[in-house]
Design an enzyme around this catalytic site. Structure first.
Site, PDB file in Angstrom:
ATOM      1  N   HIS A   1      -0.383  -2.857   9.195  1.00 22.71           N
ATOM      2  CA  HIS A   1       1.062  -2.733   9.028  1.00 22.71           C
ATOM      3  C   HIS A   1       1.669  -2.021  10.228  1.00 22.71           C
ATOM      4  CE1 HIS A   1       1.687  -4.262   4.986  1.00 22.71           C
ATOM      5  NE2 HIS A   1       0.624  -3.593   4.579  1.00 22.71           N
TER       6      HIS A   1
ATOM      7  N   HIS B   1       0.839  -1.198   0.000  1.00 19.33           N
ATOM      8  CA  HIS B   1       0.000   0.000   0.000  1.00 19.33           C
ATOM      9  C   HIS B   1       0.877   1.253   0.000  1.00 19.33           C
ATOM     10  CE1 HIS B   1      -4.019  -1.728   0.559  1.00 19.33           C
ATOM     11  NE2 HIS B   1      -4.476  -0.489   0.515  1.00 19.33           N
TER      12      HIS B   1
END
Length: 457
Positions: free
Chosen positions: A267, A220
């Site tokens: 994350h 991402h």
């Protein structure tokens, strides 16, 4: 340096970020019933965390019964704690303050003991009750959900076609090449490095469907930097507009995507920084040669063959993982889309549909009136309908054809997964071809194509 890395990799840094923006794990109340509580110094000395000893005093505070030859699992910060086969039998039940009514909980519940978060797991493998969470600020939830969507298939399956059909195909081709390259490297490295995503608990994972993938590097973050900054670089000398505005948009886009991964709990900070560092290196290598690559794939007579064989080879040599993750099939989707775009634009060029511009850049930006906006929306509606139809046809027919031709054993999970990867590659190759060739052909037939659509080399 080690301390800094531990902080950046710690799930509790993610928890602090989530708490700051209003995401909280719902509190639980724990009731513990122990029988024959004893002290067992021999047992405590055998306890280890991540291969190293831990403070035996932790278990004094927990009143853990130490009886030999009874096995149980405890987890500390998401890591298995070796109990030395000496923990006693115990019954632990959690009562959710609000909604959870399960008798036994599989998910762990943090308890702060001497500043250490301890959780109990694997109590009941059949229980489906999971720790709940609370969103205390709806604005940040929708804000970061939008940021997360900037890295998903749904966004790019809409954004890239719209760019081709209504803005600039030449820029679109180059950005697609950067996107495919960046995503392949990032996805492959995930299965090479194999760092898990931040553990939950303590983190609240708002997108648990993606927890099967590994976390390092954050793709991402990589694509959140690659797409806006490549758009800026490929348009800054092609169109006349204030560069500072484009730079601010690219920075805000990238920051929003990166922060959304922390908010969603998917994350760690180190995953994101690793992704940003890697994408910087890749962009330095790719950007100087991207025009040469685009020229080759647009004009060379063997361009379709090279693009298909090369992307299929990348799917085949994709690094194997120690467990199943959706990363390989997602990568096949990306590579297939890139190959389809190349074949479609090459065919347009060979048929004389794409030709060189009448005037060299830079060009003035013509702000659209209601007529242009209406045509853009009409093209988008028709084009997306073509994409949906292509996907539906391939989904319903192609998979069955592949299964019958290969006659694979449906019970063989490895073979089935390979067939699904191949199926996704072909399906999204067809979608890429639809975006760059079939949909524009429909636009020409309906006389609604963009005026400069086929002059963008």
């Amino acid at each position: 340096m080690d301390d800094i890395i531990k902080i950046l990799k710690s799930p509790y840094s993610v928890v602090k970020f989530q708490n700051f923006f209003g995401v909280y794990r719902t509190e639980y109340e724990a009731e513990s019933k122990y029988s024959d509580i004893r002290s067992c110094s021999q047992c405590k000395s055998s306890v280890s965390i991540n291969g190293g000893p831990t403070d035996p005093g932790i278990f004094d505070n927990l009143n853990i019964d130490c009886q030999k030859n009874l096995k149980e699992k405890l987890t500390l910060n998401g890591s298995v704690v070796s109990n030395g086969d000496c923990f006693g039998e115990k019954e632990i039940r959690y009562r959710h303050r609000r909604e959870c009514s399960c008798d036994s909980i599989l998910s762990s519940t943090p308890s702060d003991v001497d500043g250490v978060q301890l959780s109990v797991s694997d109590i009941d493998s059949d229980s489906e009750c999971q720790a709940e969470y609370e969103i205390r600020n709806k604005f940040w939830y929708y804000f970061f959900s939008f940021g997360a969507s900037l890295g998903y298939e749904l966004f790019y399956s809409s954004f890239f076609p719209f760019w081709f059909w209504n803005i600039d195909g030449a820029v679109g081709r180059r950005v697609i090449m950067v996107w495919v390259s960046i995503m392949y490297v990032g996805q492959a490295l995930k299965d090479v490095i194999r760092w898990p995503r931040p553990s939950a608990p303590p983190v609240v994972q708002l997108e648990p469907g993606y927890s099967e993938e590994y976390g390092m590097p954050s793709t991402h973050a990589m694509v959140g930097a690659a797409v806006p900054f490549s758009l800026l670089i490929f348009t800054m000398h092609r169109y006349e507009y204030p560069i500072i505005i484009g730079l601010l948009i690219a920075i805000l886009w990238c920051a929003l995507v990166c922060c959304s991964r922390l908010y969603m709990g998917m994350h760690t900070i180190l995953d994101i920084l690793g992704g940003l560092f890697l994408v910087t290196l890749l962009m330095v290598v790719l950007l100087p040669i991207i025009d040469t690559i685009d020229s080759f794939f647009l004009t060379h007579r063997y361009s379709p063959l090279v693009s298909i064989l090369f992307t299929m080879l990348l799917v085949i040599v994709y690094p194997s993982s120690d467990r199943w993750t959706p990363a390989r099939s997602d990568t096949a989707t990306i590579l297939g889309s890139g190959a389809g775009v190349v074949v479609g634009t090459w065919l347009n060029y060979r048929l004389g549909i794409i030709r060189g511009p009448g005037l060299p850049p830079p060009y003035q930006i013509m702000w659209p009136d209601y007529h242009v906006v209406g045509l853009a929306l009409l093209r988008a509606s028709i084009g997306i309908s073509c994409i949906v139809a292509t996907r539906a046809i391939f989904k319903s027919i192609l998979y069955a054809v592949i299964c019958n031709v290969l006659k694979f054993d449906d019970q063989n999970l490895k073979t089935k997964h390979n067939v699904q990867v191949f199926f996704k590659y072909l399906t999204y190759s067809a979608i890429g071809f639809t975006i760059t060739y079939l949909s524009p052909m429909v636009f020409r037939f309906l006389n609604i194509e963009r005026i400069t659509m086929f002059t963008e080399v």
